[in-house]
Design a protein around this motif. Structure first.
Motif, mmCIF file in Angstrom:
data_model
loop_
_atom_site.group_PDB
_atom_site.id
_atom_site.type_symbol
_atom_site.label_atom_id
_atom_site.label_comp_id
_atom_site.label_asym_id
_atom_site.label_seq_id
_atom_site.Cartn_x
_atom_site.Cartn_y
_atom_site.Cartn_z
ATOM 1 N N ASP A 134 50.286 41.475 32.636
ATOM 2 C CA ASP A 134 49.421 42.264 33.505
ATOM 3 C C ASP A 134 48.694 43.369 32.757
ATOM 4 N N GLU A 170 34.038 40.010 39.154
ATOM 5 C CA GLU A 170 34.483 39.906 40.535
ATOM 6 C C GLU A 170 33.383 40.344 41.499
ATOM 7 N N TYR A 171 32.543 41.248 41.025
ATOM 8 C CA TYR A 171 31.551 41.830 41.912
ATOM 9 C C TYR A 171 30.182 41.176 41.775
ATOM 10 N N SER A 173 37.060 47.623 33.524
ATOM 11 C CA SER A 173 37.998 46.633 32.996
ATOM 12 C C SER A 173 37.325 45.273 32.818
ATOM 13 N N GLN A 184 48.923 45.225 41.774
ATOM 14 C CA GLN A 184 47.780 44.370 41.487
ATOM 15 C C GLN A 184 47.684 43.252 42.520
ATOM 16 N N ARG A 222 32.338 47.439 36.643
ATOM 17 C CA ARG A 222 33.733 47.844 36.562
ATOM 18 C C ARG A 222 34.166 47.849 35.100
ATOM 19 N N PRO A 276 41.368 56.511 30.736
ATOM 20 C CA PRO A 276 40.315 56.062 31.633
ATOM 21 C C PRO A 276 39.932 57.165 32.611
ATOM 22 N N SER A 277 38.656 57.287 32.929
ATOM 23 C CA SER A 277 38.258 58.314 33.890
ATOM 24 C C SER A 277 37.700 57.680 35.160
ATOM 25 N N GLU A 326 44.808 51.532 36.682
ATOM 26 C CA GLU A 326 44.205 51.703 35.366
ATOM 27 C C GLU A 326 44.924 52.783 34.579
ATOM 28 N N ILE A 343 36.671 53.863 37.270
ATOM 29 C CA ILE A 343 36.779 52.411 37.180
ATOM 30 C C ILE A 343 35.408 51.782 37.068
ATOM 31 N N PHE A 344 34.393 52.488 37.532
ATOM 32 C CA PHE A 344 33.040 51.956 37.368
ATOM 33 C C PHE A 344 32.283 52.810 36.357
#
Lengths: 250, 228
Positions: free
Chosen positions: B168, B197-198, B214, A73, B212, B178-179, A108, B181-182
């Motif tokens: 973390d 963040e974006y 997360s 990370q 995203r 999860p498949s 992830e 990240i976006f």
């Protein structure tokens, strides 16, 4: 299927990267060694998910995964910064972004597995609280940190949760009941109040030991397990072999 | 009849395992059962006393047997009542636990009334869209008994404590693998500006974003967003 594909891609990137972005050499190593821990984690997670009883906590593995995870990370956020500052100068190209995304997907996935591992342990602890409390208080006293059944955090969680549950029962009705009915671990009256993990349940196991070995079942019955063989056995017979790593639950 | 109340309570417990919301605490029923148990205890004490006297002068063996039997049944009933109460409370506690893992704030009295109204006028309320599979999606604080509120608070504390060891890791995140990240999301409820963040986006009903996962996990759990 997809796992191997992604791993391949990562390998490729790691290979390419060695020539292009030398700055992040350390991370390449992290990625390639990840494969091993990753397998270990999958195994631990699956075992824990499938076993009716709590398995010993994988202290070493989980600590390692946690460290690696936070390293990755850190690396990711560093790289994002690096990418942002150098985007205009043309040092970073499209591949760089894609590479970061793959790492992120990997993170992830790892945290998902870790989450699943820890959560399934907690759910078992919640279900058989009294049983595990008496289990852990007995022989574990002198034993070492990294072989105990539950981690320190889980121990804390278990005791505190039990405490507030007892409080809830007491405040709701138990304090108004006749005194002899107020125990939570009553075994009189023909019925034990302590629910135990169903170790008699059948589980699917796959033998991963190179050498065939024999386990004994009820009434002098034996079963020989060969490598890669898949069997259905009562959990209590196979438990020691799961802990040794000779078989995995599937 | 003895035991009928306990049965009612277990039925209630069974019913609430299938609900997505915790129903009102059955304080009357619980109180009645406790009272019944105490009555039974008095009965039992009386019967024990009677038995002792009968044993002193064993004139009528038949009566002694009847007495013993009655005592036995009384004790069984008391234990059964206790088990019913425990089962009920445990089921509710489990629901509360489950809810705590969701990261959502419980609904306070004032909120729930307009919320329900909005749901009635709205043809697509987020709550009813959730398939009824027995998992908690919301929790009304006014449905809890006092002891349960206390329990909720303590359990939340325990969870925060446990989670703090894994900084973390988002331990209460989705348990689905999860498949991507976006993901594409659609906004279900109006809300505030969301910063990621974006970049920044506004929660305007029926708008869609590519974000995203997360970053928006919590918003999905809270019912603001829906993954499409």
């Amino acid at each position: 299927m997809s796992t191997t594909n992604i791993d391949d891609i990562i390998e490729d990137f790691a290979e390419q990267n060695r020539h292009t972005v030398k700055r992040f050499k350390s991370s390449d190593k992290a990625i390639s060694s990840n494969v091993n821990i990753y397998d270990e984690l999958v195994k631990a997670m699956l075992n824990e998910r499938m076993a009716p009883d709590l398995l010993p906590y994988q202290h070493k593995l989980i600590n390692e995964v946690l460290t690696k995870l936070s390293n990755q990370q850190q690396y990711l956020s560093d790289s994002h910064e690096y990418g942002d500052t150098n985007a205009s100068s043309g040092i970073v190209d499209g591949d760089f972004k894609l590479q970061l995304m793959i790492i992120e997907t990997e993170i992830e996935r790892l945290s998902y597995m870790l989450r699943l591992y820890l959560r399934s342990r907690l759910s078992k602890i919640d279900k058989y609280t009294i049983h595990y409390i008496s289990e852990t208080s007995k022989p574990e006293e002198g034993s070492q940190e990294d072989t105990s059944l539950v981690s320190k955090q889980e121990m804390e969680y278990m005791h505190q949760h039990f405490k507030i549950l007892t409080q809830l029962y007491n405040n709701s009705f138990l304090k108004k009941m006749p005194h002899f009915l107020t125990y939570l671990d009553d075994t009189s009256g023909g019925q034990s109040m302590i629910s135990k993990p169903p170790v008699n349940n059948h589980v699917f196991v796959k033998s991963v030991s190179k050498k065939p070995f024999v386990i004994s079942l009820d009434e002098d019955e034996d079963l020989e397990l060969t490598e890669n063989g898949i069997y259905v056995v009562k959990y209590k017979f196979i438990k020691p072999y799961v802990e040794l790593g000779d078989v995995v639950l599937i | 009849m003895f035991g009928a109340l306990g049965n009612k309570l277990t039925l209630e417990a069974k019913r609430l395992t299938k609900l997505s919301e915790l129903p009102q605490y059955q304080s009357d029923l619980v109180r009645d059962i406790v009272k019944e148990t105490n009555d039974l205890n008095e009965d039992a004490e009386f019967l024990t006393e009677q038995q002792r006297q009968q044993e002193l002068n064993p004139s009528n063996e038949e009566e002694l047997k009847v007495n013993q039997c009655q005592l036995f049944v009384t004790h069984l009933h008391m234990r059964r009542n206790k088990r019913c109460l425990l089962a009920y409370e445990r089921t509710r506690a489990n629901k509360i636990d489950e809810f705590c893992w969701l990261n959502i704030d419980p609904i306070v009295d004032t909120d729930s009334a307009p919320d329900k109204l909005a749901n009635n006028t709205d043809s697509t309320p987020p709550v009813s869209e959730v398939p009824v599979d027995g998992s908690v999606t919301r929790l009304g604080l006014n449905n809890l008994s006092h002891a349960e509120e206390e329990y909720l608070k303590s359990y939340q504390r325990i969870l925060v404590n446990y989670k703090s060891h894994f900084a973390d890791l988002d331990l209460s995140g989705s348990l689905e693998p999860p498949s991507n990240i976006f993901i594409d999301v659609r906004v279900l409820k109006d809300g505030n500006e969301v910063q990621t963040e974006y970049g920044v986006f506004n929660l305007i009903k029926d708008s869609q974003f590519y974000v995203r996962k997360s970053d928006v996990e919590r918003l999905i759990q809270q019912g603001y967003l829906e993954e499409i």
